[in-house]
Design a protein around this motif. Sequence first.
Motif, short mmCIF file in Angstrom:
data_model
loop_
_atom_site.label_atom_id
_atom_site.label_comp_id
_atom_site.label_asym_id
_atom_site.label_seq_id
_atom_site.Cartn_x
_atom_site.Cartn_y
_atom_site.Cartn_z
N VAL A 1 4.28 -9.69 66.66
CA VAL A 1 4.17 -10.52 67.86
C VAL A 1 3.06 -11.56 67.69
O VAL A 1 3.17 -12.71 68.14
N MET A 2 2.00 -11.18 66.99
CA MET A 2 0.91 -12.14 66.76
C MET A 2 1.37 -13.25 65.80
O MET A 2 0.98 -14.41 65.95
N GLU A 3 2.20 -12.87 64.88
CA GLU A 3 2.74 -13.83 63.93
C GLU A 3 3.63 -14.86 64.65
O GLU A 3 3.55 -16.07 64.39
N ILE A 4 4.45 -14.37 65.54
CA ILE A 4 5.31 -15.25 66.33
C ILE A 4 4.46 -16.22 67.14
O ILE A 4 4.73 -17.43 67.19
N ALA A 5 3.42 -15.68 67.77
CA ALA A 5 2.56 -16.52 68.61
C ALA A 5 1.83 -17.54 67.75
O ALA A 5 1.69 -18.71 68.12
N GLU A 6 1.40 -17.11 66.58
CA GLU A 6 0.69 -18.00 65.65
C GLU A 6 1.65 -19.13 65.21
O GLU A 6 1.26 -20.30 65.17
N PHE A 7 2.86 -18.76 64.93
CA PHE A 7 3.88 -19.75 64.57
C PHE A 7 4.07 -20.75 65.71
O PHE A 7 4.15 -21.96 65.51
N CYS A 8 4.12 -20.24 66.93
CA CYS A 8 4.33 -21.10 68.10
C CYS A 8 3.15 -22.07 68.24
O CYS A 8 3.35 -23.27 68.45
N ILE A 9 1.95 -21.55 68.10
CA ILE A 9 0.77 -22.40 68.30
C ILE A 9 0.72 -23.49 67.22
O ILE A 9 0.41 -24.66 67.51
N GLN A 10 1.07 -23.12 66.00
CA GLN A 10 1.07 -24.11 64.92
C GLN A 10 2.14 -25.18 65.16
O GLN A 10 1.91 -26.37 64.95
N THR A 11 3.29 -24.71 65.62
CA THR A 11 4.37 -25.66 65.88
C THR A 11 3.98 -26.63 66.99
O THR A 11 4.16 -27.85 66.88
N VAL A 12 3.45 -26.08 68.06
CA VAL A 12 3.04 -26.91 69.19
C VAL A 12 1.97 -27.91 68.76
O VAL A 12 1.99 -29.08 69.15
N ALA A 13 1.04 -27.41 67.93
CA ALA A 13 -0.06 -28.27 67.49
C ALA A 13 0.44 -29.49 66.72
O ALA A 13 -0.16 -30.56 66.77
N HIS A 14 1.56 -29.31 66.02
CA HIS A 14 2.03 -30.38 65.15
C HIS A 14 3.18 -31.20 65.72
O HIS A 14 3.68 -32.11 65.07
N ARG A 15 3.62 -30.89 66.92
CA ARG A 15 4.73 -31.63 67.51
C ARG A 15 4.21 -32.73 68.40
O ARG A 15 3.34 -32.48 69.24
N SER A 16 4.82 -33.87 68.29
CA SER A 16 4.38 -34.93 69.19
C SER A 16 4.83 -34.60 70.60
O SER A 16 5.81 -33.88 70.82
N ASN A 17 4.08 -35.12 71.55
CA ASN A 17 4.30 -34.92 72.98
C ASN A 17 3.89 -33.54 73.48
O ASN A 17 3.91 -33.29 74.68
N PHE A 18 3.57 -32.63 72.58
CA PHE A 18 3.03 -31.35 73.01
C PHE A 18 1.51 -31.40 72.86
O PHE A 18 1.01 -32.02 71.93
N ARG A 19 0.81 -30.76 73.76
CA ARG A 19 -0.64 -30.76 73.66
C ARG A 19 -1.19 -29.38 74.02
O ARG A 19 -0.95 -28.89 75.13
N LEU A 20 -1.88 -28.76 73.12
CA LEU A 20 -2.41 -27.41 73.36
C LEU A 20 -3.56 -27.44 74.36
O LEU A 20 -4.37 -28.37 74.36
N VAL A 21 -3.63 -26.39 75.19
CA VAL A 21 -4.77 -26.22 76.10
C VAL A 21 -5.96 -25.68 75.30
O VAL A 21 -7.09 -26.10 75.50
N THR A 22 -5.69 -24.75 74.41
CA THR A 22 -6.72 -24.27 73.48
C THR A 22 -6.06 -23.82 72.19
O THR A 22 -4.96 -23.27 72.20
N MET A 23 -6.74 -24.08 71.07
CA MET A 23 -6.27 -23.65 69.75
C MET A 23 -6.70 -22.22 69.46
O MET A 23 -6.22 -21.58 68.56
N HIS A 24 -7.68 -21.78 70.23
CA HIS A 24 -8.37 -20.52 69.94
C HIS A 24 -7.56 -19.35 70.48
O HIS A 24 -7.85 -18.82 71.54
N MET A 25 -6.53 -18.94 69.76
CA MET A 25 -5.64 -17.89 70.24
C MET A 25 -6.22 -16.50 70.03
O MET A 25 -6.61 -16.14 68.93
N GLN A 26 -6.30 -15.73 71.08
CA GLN A 26 -6.84 -14.37 70.97
C GLN A 26 -5.77 -13.31 71.22
O GLN A 26 -5.74 -12.29 70.57
#
Lengths: 483, 483
Positions: free
Chosen positions: B367-392
């Motif tokens: 589940v952490m891997e999935i979330a990590e994948f999601c955060i990386q994808t969001v970080a690199h997609r245009s028009n998406f903007r992360l609230v925080t990169m610091h995933m816990q």
Amino acid sequence: MELNGHTFLDKVLGIVKEETDHETALIQFKHPKELEEILRENLDISKKLNDQDLEKAVRKVLQYSVKTNKPTFRNQLYGGTDPYGLAGAWIAEAFNTSQYTFEVAPVFTLIELKVLDHILKLFGISDGDGIFSPGGSISMLYALVAAASKAFPEVKRIGMGGLPEMVIVTSEDSHYSILKAAHWLGFGIENVKVIKTNDHGQMSATDLENTLQQELALGRTPLMVNATAGTTVLGAIDDLENVAAICEKYGVWMHVDACWGGSLILSKKYRSKLKGINRASSISWNPHKMMGVPLQCSVFLLREKGVLHEANSAAAQYLFQQDKFYDVSYDTGDKSIQCGRKIDAFKLWMIWKARGDIGLNHLTDHVMEIAEFCIQTVAHRSNFRLVTMHMQCPNVCFWYIPTFMNNKMENEEWWNTTHKITPKIKEQLTLRSQAMVAYSPLRERKNFFRLAFTFHPVLEKSHVLDILQAIEECGEGITLPVL
Amino acid sequence: MELNGHTFLDKVLGIVKEETDHETALIQFKHPKELEEILRENLDISKKLNDQDLEKAVRKVLQYSVKTNKPTFRNQLYGGTDPYGLAGAWIAEAFNTSQYTFEVAPVFTLIELKVLDHILKLFGISDGDGIFSPGGSISMLYALVAAASKAFPEVKRIGMGGLPEMVIVTSEDSHYSILKAAHWLGFGIENVKVIKTNDHGQMSATDLENTLQQELALGRTPLMVNATAGTTVLGAIDDLENVAAICEKYGVWMHVDACWGGSLILSKKYRSKLKGINRASSISWNPHKMMGVPLQCSVFLLREKGVLHEANSAAAQYLFQQDKFYDVSYDTGDKSIQCGRKIDAFKLWMIWKARGDIGLNHLTDHVMEIAEFCIQTVAHRSNFRLVTMHMQCPNVCFWYIPTFMNNKMENEEWWNTTHKITPKIKEQLTLRSQAMVAYSPLRERKNFFRLAFTFHPVLEKSHVLDILQAIEECGEGITLPVL
Ligand SMILES: Cc1ncc(COP(=O)(O)O)c(C=O)c1O
Ligand SMILES: Cc1ncc(COP(=O)(O)O)c(C=O)c1O
């Protein structure tokens, strides 16, 4: 990644049927340490099992578990699950939903609202409010919180510290949940004033009024009177009209703990026993008791709309957003102390759909008939002695007096022996797996049996006779000295 | 009298399978009034239906219910039931038992004890205590009651009125259940002191210590500090070592609300995020969230034995008789605020037996891997903007900024528009049944999305991409003005 396990679901119904069929014992009693030994491997959870071994472990767990659906399980105020209720429970679990918002539980939200409406109407309350809670004890918390919040809205903000001294009034036969609630909510159990009951277990109205007057004279605010409709042991129903009149006179919140006896509302013949309940400020009723809904199914009702939300809301922004695209007045979760909340109303909906008002009326009459049969039988059997003839709910309370105790002086020693005989008989009944029955002392009365009857898939008069017979056999097997 | 309905149970598995299969929509959204109209007959419970019509009614109810087990259901901190957990739930419901005494729940009592032992060990607590409760909000009540009872044992007897002024300390990102608890238990929400968090959502240790000093200087007793391991929105984990050190220094009860993040304890790789949790006085953890145990399954743990019983016992004579024929120390019910209590531990036992420590470790990492994948994808997609990169914890929070909003000044008006765009996208996602996702504002941040990931029978990276794609499509469909 793949999460196996779906095929195990196919096995559940078969396992349940086989482990509860006619051949299985009500209970295979083992003492705790012994049972721990027998189940040592099954209890250890660190190692992974394959499905086949898991099935074995499950079957072993069930083998030593009590079959609460057998008619001889009369140990509690539940026993005998309604199969439609069980079907509802299974569906609810499979759809795994929380009741807090309309968006995640659209239909279940409407079902809760409609079931509550129907119940409110049955209890004679128009335009009231309500919520399903995880049990009668938690409903008692709801009642006190609502009463306090209505009397002193500032309590939410400032706490109990700044409020005048308060007392809560209840009968000596009422359920212990009021003590726990008085502690948890910061009233303190010293401030629960206990009113005497008559021989049948009903709260004395004179005592109640005197207590209210005394407390007022002492400058303490009586916050709530807790009347009981169906006490835990005797099944007594307080005179609700009388209690209502007193509460109205003194302006006190009247709660009716109808957790057990509330089911009588389902019967045209018996609902008059609850006369006056419509005058209560709040009511708790546990369909998971007499009605056979699988645990947990408990309803908390209020006569006044708005109090529940007012008393409980915290307006969390992440869950109860006000900028949603639908009518958020259907998000009922902020009326609750819970965040995640099971869809317990669905089980009740299933039963009601399957049986209708008419079927539930019939089941109520049937359970009262069984209890009436039991009380008549006990009254006429030698060596059995009723605690009270005045049956109000389907509770039958009695002593079994073994023959060797007959024709002796019924002095203190005799009663002390009787006090020990009751648990001894229970032990034997359990060890022989003949029946599980409750026993209790009550006030000055020494340990006696309580048989409480519930809506039940198979319970008939013959089972009553079997249980009484078993008690007699075990009772006659007792020898002196009783240790 | 015969209580039919058993044959309906044979149909449940089929109904559930068909109503949740690949063809069914995640949600067929209807507005409340419209849905009431569609379901009018199904909602009415006064009339009795035969089994065939009941089945139709059930299917209709399920048709309009949310399929929370689909991977696109990311609306809450649960979703995706573990099938072994569901099997456990079904068995538990069929055996309909209350957890209060050993005599009615011999095996289930031992299972609760052993599961608690195993969990306590995982959290690094030896010789602690615990209980299963109906949810994290009620566990919060347990925590405060235990803290108060430990600090002022007389509270049970005399109530909050006679105690010194107390405060409860928590972070601004903590769950709202602490406010409800502070109200219910008589502390008052004014006495909840709220500590600022950093950008990632963690409570400021400096602020915490300053607040404790200030309160002490004002003569108020800090009763409890509530740290969060997995905040509801950002998934932040407070610095538990730091909080523990401060609590120890000032002698304050440290509670860790690990309802969401507690599941990380199952992973060798990620459990260090919870470092310091073993120093807590109490912990709450909801296996019904990340772990996929069907609602409800919530654990409350304490480091000190005895407090729970001391704080909650009422010693009811009819249930917890001391003259029983077995070792009554196995009757654990008097540690609870509840009387009837579901055997929630059994579901967890089933899952643990089927998966073992090793399987649960694996699922946590996944589940952490999935979330990590999601955060990386969001970080690199245009028009998406992360609230925080610091995933816990497996929470991913972000805005979607439609193309027409690009290259504009990000002033107040721009943010206000973004604030309205988020719920609009959610509306579209829901109406098109593409996904259900949560959104929330947080402090000064305007409405953003939260995707929270859970152990799940089928959730894979491709579903993450589908959800993000759907958000993009709906986002691009938004036109000005956003109302
Ligand atoms: C951090 C946190 N604590 C506690 C709770 C409350 O848990 P429950 O829903 O079981 O009452 C939640 C619910 O979302 C939560 O997110
Ligand atoms: C009269 C009465 N009220 C309340 C309760 C508590 O209900 P629950 O077990 O659902 O907490 C009981 C339980 O037996 C009861 O007998």
